[in-house]
Write an enzyme that holds these catalytic residues in place. Structure first.
Site, short mmCIF file in Angstrom:
data_model
loop_
_atom_site.label_atom_id
_atom_site.label_comp_id
_atom_site.label_asym_id
_atom_site.label_seq_id
_atom_site.Cartn_x
_atom_site.Cartn_y
_atom_site.Cartn_z
N PRO A 121 38.79 -19.65 58.89
CA PRO A 121 37.59 -20.02 58.13
C PRO A 121 37.70 -19.72 56.64
CG PRO A 121 37.24 -17.96 59.28
CD PRO A 121 38.56 -18.49 59.77
N LEU A 122 38.72 -18.93 56.25
CA LEU A 122 38.94 -18.64 54.84
C LEU A 122 40.14 -19.41 54.29
CD1 LEU A 122 38.23 -14.80 54.82
CD2 LEU A 122 36.73 -16.66 54.07
N GLY A 123 40.55 -20.47 54.99
CA GLY A 123 41.63 -21.31 54.48
C GLY A 123 42.92 -20.54 54.26
N TYR A 172 51.79 -14.04 69.21
CA TYR A 172 51.74 -13.46 67.88
C TYR A 172 52.65 -12.23 67.84
CZ TYR A 172 47.53 -16.35 67.27
OH TYR A 172 46.62 -17.39 67.20
N GLY A 193 43.36 -17.59 53.45
CA GLY A 193 43.25 -16.74 52.28
C GLY A 193 42.87 -17.44 51.00
N PHE A 194 43.02 -18.76 50.94
CA PHE A 194 42.77 -19.47 49.69
C PHE A 194 41.31 -19.36 49.25
CE2 PHE A 194 41.68 -23.07 47.03
CZ PHE A 194 42.68 -23.03 46.07
N HIS A 215 46.44 -21.96 74.74
CA HIS A 215 46.86 -22.10 73.35
C HIS A 215 47.27 -23.55 73.04
CE1 HIS A 215 48.58 -19.21 70.08
NE2 HIS A 215 47.85 -20.16 69.56
#
Length: 335
Positions: free
Chosen positions: A222-224, A58, A226-227, A124
């Site tokens: 888990p929040l797609g 990252y 940001g969607f 990874h």
């Protein structure tokens, strides 16, 4: 805050973790703010989100360096999870599972993170040119050397539904075969894979394997991306260096079609009080998938980290879960 166990190592973490990737990689560079990212990490730790999930690629490397600035002061408050096995070049990413590389990567991560031990060291990606047992064996040696406390495995793939037989099912089948092989070398403490209301496939295909063996599960995205927070507008567009600009679920058409998912989460949130958000319901849904599941949502701002941590207090009813289960399948997928 509720504590959850990370698999065979029986290492306890907060119910909600913090995925640090978006602070340095994946989203547009214009969204990155080191000062606000540091504040987000401190806020997460202050509110019980002890698991900090990162990777050497990252940035590359800059995400671990950022976390190192926090860990230098607050190592005792954090459960540190990082990854090795991928190398980022100028235009591509390649897997590298050679034992010598894994050993060097671990030492480099320890230096960047400013710690003498990594709580969870994850593979990874599997290198197709190196037997996974050799890579895993090198990682197990790091446990013996006291540099790592437990080992985790990152899964790949997104499915299409139970029995659909599309790419995701085959990908998780490959992952499970790899897990069975490495389990013979050294215990797997945790598996990480995408899991959310709009990408629930891991709950069908991968989570049962983990639950049967006492292996922890880290729910990525888990929040797609940001969607599912409901803060993105269909047709808003993304900058060229934002991975969502190339994802089929983030076309204007798909985002408009998938608003029904956000609307469903908001309906459930409203029943739990005006202070509960769609994002918190999305995280609560992930938590409800099993006692060994730990969501690791990203957050680049302190207020988002606090909001995410508070999702652990949202207790969904059976009626809530049934309503979410009845929502339409998300439009748009890589396959």
């Amino acid at each position: 805050m509720e504590r959850r166990s990370i698999g065979a190592a029986a290492l306890a973490v907060g119910a909600i973790g913090l995925g640090c990737m978006p602070m340095s990689w994946g989203y547009a560079a214009s969204r990155r703010d080191g000062t606000k990212a540091l504040a987000a990490v401190h806020a997460a730790l202050d509110h019980g989100s002890s698991l900090l999930d990162t990777a050497d690629m990252y940035g590359p490397f800059t995400n671990e360096l950022l976390l190192g600035r926090v860990l230098r002061e607050r190592r005792a408050d954090a459960f540190v999870s990082t990854k090795a096995g991928l190398q980022a070049g100028d235009q591509h990413v390649v897997a590298n599972g050679r034992p010598g590389y894994i050993r060097r990567a671990c030492d480099a991560s320890l230096r960047r993170l400013q710690t003498d031990v990594i709580d969870l060291y994850q593979l990874h990606r599997v290198d197709p040119e190196v037997p996974v047992e050799e890579t895993w064996g090198a990682m197990a040696e790091l446990v013996g050397a006291g540099k790592v406390r437990a080992l985790g495995f990152c899964a790949v793939g997104a499915g299409a539904g139970p029995g659909a037989g599309r790419r995701g099912d085959r990908s998780y089948a490959v992952t499970i075969r790899h897990l069975e092989r490495v389990q013979q070398v050294f215990p797997v403490s945790a598996v990480q894979a995408e899991l959310s209301v709009w990408s629930p496939e891991a709950a069908w295909h991968l989570l049962p394997w983990c639950a049967a063996r006492g292996v922890g599960f880290l729910a990525a995205m888990p929040l797609g991306s940001g969607f599912l927070t409901g803060t993105l507008t269909p047709g808003q567009g993304f900058e060229a260096d934002d991975a969502r600009a190339r994802h089929p679920r983030f076309t204007a058409y798909a985002m408009a079609a998938n608003q029904v998912l956000v609307a469903g989460l908001r309906r459930v949130a409203e029943r739990h009080g005006p202070q509960v958000t769609a994002a918190q319901v999305a995280l609560a849904w992930v938590l409800a998938q099993g006692p060994q599941v730990v969501p690791v949502p990203g957050a680049g701002r302190a207020e988002r980290a606090v909001e995410n941590a508070a999702a652990a207090e949202v207790m969904l009813t059976s009626a809530d879960l049934a309503e979410i289960a009845a929502l339409p399948v998300a439009v748009g997928a890589w396959d």
